[in-house]
Design a protein around this motif. Structure first.
Motif, PDB file in Angstrom:
ATOM      1  N   ARG A 182       0.880  -1.181   0.000  1.00 24.95           N
ATOM      2  CA  ARG A 182       0.000   0.000   0.000  1.00 24.95           C
ATOM      3  C   ARG A 182       0.906   1.216   0.000  1.00 24.95           C
ATOM      4  O   ARG A 182       1.479   1.571   1.026  1.00 24.95           O
ATOM      5  CB  ARG A 182      -0.915   0.011   1.227  1.00 24.95           C
ATOM      6  N   ASN A 183       1.085   1.781  -1.158  1.00 22.66           N
ATOM      7  CA  ASN A 183       2.055   2.864  -1.363  1.00 22.66           C
ATOM      8  C   ASN A 183       1.931   3.947  -0.289  1.00 22.66           C
ATOM      9  O   ASN A 183       0.848   4.487  -0.068  1.00 22.66           O
ATOM     10  CB  ASN A 183       1.833   3.467  -2.755  1.00 22.66           C
TER      11      ASN A 183
ATOM     12  N   VAL B 256      -5.014  -5.871   0.308  1.00 24.31           N
ATOM     13  CA  VAL B 256      -5.501  -4.506   0.507  1.00 24.31           C
ATOM     14  C   VAL B 256      -6.592  -4.234  -0.513  1.00 24.31           C
ATOM     15  O   VAL B 256      -6.511  -4.668  -1.670  1.00 24.31           O
ATOM     16  CB  VAL B 256      -4.348  -3.489   0.366  1.00 24.31           C
TER      17      VAL B 256
ATOM     18  N   ASP C 186      -9.269   0.494  -3.171  1.00 27.51           N
ATOM     19  CA  ASP C 186      -9.157   1.917  -2.820  1.00 27.51           C
ATOM     20  C   ASP C 186      -8.162   2.171  -1.689  1.00 27.51           C
ATOM     21  O   ASP C 186      -8.058   3.298  -1.188  1.00 27.51           O
ATOM     22  CB  ASP C 186     -10.531   2.468  -2.429  1.00 27.51           C
ATOM     23  N   ASN C 187      -7.437   1.117  -1.271  1.00 22.62           N
ATOM     24  CA  ASN C 187      -6.386   1.233  -0.248  1.00 22.62           C
ATOM     25  C   ASN C 187      -6.900   1.693   1.111  1.00 22.62           C
ATOM     26  O   ASN C 187      -6.132   2.202   1.937  1.00 22.62           O
ATOM     27  CB  ASN C 187      -5.276   2.191  -0.710  1.00 22.62           C
ATOM     28  N   THR C 188      -8.183   1.502   1.392  1.00 23.09           N
ATOM     29  CA  THR C 188      -8.735   1.926   2.680  1.00 23.09           C
ATOM     30  C   THR C 188      -8.882   0.768   3.651  1.00 23.09           C
ATOM     31  O   THR C 188      -8.965   0.995   4.870  1.00 23.09           O
ATOM     32  CB  THR C 188     -10.105   2.582   2.488  1.00 23.09           C
TER      33      THR C 188
ATOM     34  N   THR D 179      -7.843  -3.430   4.867  1.00 24.65           N
ATOM     35  CA  THR D 179      -6.939  -4.575   4.804  1.00 24.65           C
ATOM     36  C   THR D 179      -7.722  -5.814   5.243  1.00 24.65           C
ATOM     37  O   THR D 179      -8.407  -5.793   6.271  1.00 24.65           O
ATOM     38  CB  THR D 179      -5.734  -4.384   5.734  1.00 24.65           C
TER      39      THR D 179
ATOM     40  N   PHE E  46      -7.033   1.164   7.838  1.00 28.49           N
ATOM     41  CA  PHE E  46      -5.594   1.382   7.859  1.00 28.49           C
ATOM     42  C   PHE E  46      -5.122   1.837   9.238  1.00 28.49           C
ATOM     43  O   PHE E  46      -3.930   1.792   9.531  1.00 28.49           O
ATOM     44  CB  PHE E  46      -5.198   2.402   6.795  1.00 28.49           C
TER      45      PHE E  46
END
Length: 595
Positions: A440-441, A485, A488-490, A492, A507
């Motif tokens: 997750r950048n 992940v 939308d990377n919100t 896990t 997160f």
């Protein structure tokens, strides 16, 4: 039928009905009018044949021309064209000739003479009930047509609105993009005044390059429009199929109703009997279809354009211009594509690096394999060996991945060359037996079975956050394994092989949902698709569960019936819609589509 020596010809539609002697026809003696009917033999006889029949079969019951069945059915048997249809088997619901009766229906207990059986049909309750049913069905058809029209208007309006928004946004993007280039050209023209000779050639080259880029961008926009239109039109397929089936059934009913009315009008009782049976069955099918139309729901969806920065770089790099989201959860279905068998012993994890490249980790062989993917095959390009067993893998960039080695307490950053033949490895020591990993950048999200936790790491391995307890101080995990992940990377998602659960964390480590189901045992690797659906690999339950983004069970997508045997890994490719399920000695590849 026609009689010899100028006798009258008789068809179903003639006013005068005259039956001929069946005995004479069988022996090739021409067509002679029948004057009697043998009930035991079920045969019409002429004067001469009846005379001899009485001598040979004195106990048979004979009906004369006044008392014998007068409703003659002159249809020939489709199986035995020389035989008349004389019987009807109520047990099989089929008409039959003498030969059919003796062969196909020899064990049936309810085979009767058709004219005799149909003698009272004009006043029968079956005919009355059917006529009443047809009247009711006619009213239901009218109401259903109104319902079809109303639902069709909803579907058409949604499709029209989506198409309109798509076209409007596409035109705006193209206009903005072209204006960006025109601004570049105008700026360049100002500088031409100083160095006109040198810059003329450069301007021409720039215009050509920009024109080609505009063409490619327009093509990309057009392709995106086409893809989205296809998705919109593909919605509500079930409703459209049921609608088409309804129209076909109504058409067939009109034909059968006309035949029924004609047979009734002409007094063709035997034909009326057959049409009655066929029409009753069609009515039942139409009733079921009408119930389906009343119960089927229209799939509503939201269609939005993505907020894209109107810069040349942003417009060129964008891969998706619109969002198409159903209001309710969307079930998936799979179709088997092919198996990958080469050099596989114990797949612990797999990763789709690109449409053409699949990476797999082999726990027993301590190796990483690179597979080149085709339409219906996969070839192993390279196989890299390690000193210990690799557990999980995640993509960091187009040619860079991160792999966990729990026994070494190590994460290895592996960078490939563009031809995927060369590689560079950087080790990142960690404090614990690391298992699952996701990127997750600019962080790595890692699960540990010892100590049981999930940690957020910097790219150098520094611990940023640790999640091991909930808000009440209870342990979150016993043996966390797989980790993924959300798009939308919100969120896990973490699988726990000991608790048989999947946990959704923000997160910040807040528990949003926990999935536990009796049909999921020993969950291992996880995958997520472009819509946010989560796919969970159940090792001991031998299946793949499809979950919504909030961990609501959608369905069991793949199981033993698809050939699963102790699956340990799952990976998904959004571009090709393929699902890769790794097992002990092979990988099964499925194509995934919307239900």
């Amino acid at each position: 039928m026609a009689t010899d020596d100028g006798a009258s010809t008789t068809f179903d539609s003639d006013e005068v009905k005259e039956m001929y002697c069946e005995e004479c026809e069988k022996h090739g003696d021409g067509y002679t009018p029948a004057v009697a009917f043998c009930v035991d033999c079920v045969e019409y006889k002429c004067v001469t044949c009846q005379k001899y029949h009485k001598r040979q079969s004195k106990t048979h019951k004979i009906q004369d021309s006044d008392s014998m069945p007068q409703d003659f059915y002159f249809e020939k048997c489709s199986t035995h064209p020389q035989q008349l249809i004389k019987f009807y088997c109520s047990e099989c619901s089929k008409e039959a000739c003498q030969e059919c009766k003796d062969t196909e229906h020899d064990k049936c207990s309810d085979v009767n003479h058709l004219p005799t059986l149909a003698s009272g049909i004009q006043k029968s309750d079956d005919l009355k009930d059917l006529q009443q049913n047809l009247d009711r069905l006619s009213e239901e058809i009218k109401d259903t047509e109104k319902l079809l029209k109303a639902k069709s208007e909803v579907v058409d309006k949604q499709e029209e609105k989506a198409t309109e928004i798509c076209k409007e946004h596409a035109d705006k993007l193209i206009e903005t993009y072209i204006q960006q280039h025109q601004d570049l050209i105008d700026d360049f023209d100002k500088k031409m005044e100083e160095t006109i000779a040198r810059l003329k050639k450069e301007r021409l080259e720039l215009v050509q390059v920009l024109s080609e880029k505009e063409r490619m961008f327009k093509n990309k926009i057009t392709k995106a429009e086409t893809v989205m239109k296809d998705e919109v039109v593909g919605t509500n397929t079930e409703f459209k199929v049921i609608k088409s089936e309804h129209l076909n059934l109504v058409g067939n009913l009109k034909v059968l109703t006309a035949d029924l009315e004609q047979a009734q009008k002409l007094g063709q009782n035997s034909k009326l009997f057959i049409k009655l049976k066929s029409t009753k069955q069609l009515c039942e099918n139409l009733h079921r279809n009408i119930e389906q139309i009343q119960q089927v729901s229209i799939q509503h969806y939201k269609f939005k354009t993505l907020n894209i920065q109107p810069t040349e770089q942003a417009l060129e790099s964008v891969t998706r211009l619109f969002t198409f989201k159903n209001v309710s959860a969307i079930e998936r279905r799979v179709v088997f594509n092919f198996d990958i068998n080469s050099h596989i012993d114990f797949i612990s994890s797999s990763l789709v690096l690109s449409e053409q490249t699949l990476l797999t980790l082999d726990w027993n062989k301590c190796s990483l394999a690179i597979h080149k993917l085709g339409i219906s095959y996969a070839n192993c390009m390279n196989d890299t060996k390690f000193d210990s067993s690799p557990c999980d893998i995640t993509k960091v960039s187009d040619y860079k991945v991160a792999v966990t080695f729990p026994n070494e307490k190590m994460i290895r950053m592996i960078t490939f060359s563009e031809d995927m033949k060369g590689l560079d490895i950087t080790d990142i020591p960690v404090n614990g037996n690391c298992t699952g990993i996701a990127y997750r950048n600019p962080y790595l999200v890692v699960s540990y079975w010892n100590p049981a936790s999930v940690k957020i790491l910097s790219m150098s391995g520094e611990v940023v956050k640790t999640f091991d307890k909930d808000d009440n101080g209870k342990k979150l995990f016993i043996e966390p394994w797989g980790l993924i992940v959300s798009p939308d990377n919100t969120m896990t998602y973490v699988s726990d092989v000991d608790k048989h659960t999947v946990t959704c964390l923000t997160f910040d480590g807040k528990v949003k949902a926990v999935y536990k189901d009796d049909q999921l045992r020993t969950p291992r690797q996880l995958a997520v698709d472009e819509y946010g659906s989560v796919y969970v690999c159940g090792l001991d339950s031998e299946n793949i569960h499809q979950l919504s983004s909030d961990l609501t069970k959608v369905k069991i997508l793949v199981d033993k019936s698809h050939g699963l045997d102790k699956p340990m890994s799952v990976a998904y490719c959004p571009n090709t819609k393929r699902l890769f399920v790794g097992m002990r000695n092979k990988i099964k590849v499925f194509h995934v589509s919307l239900e």
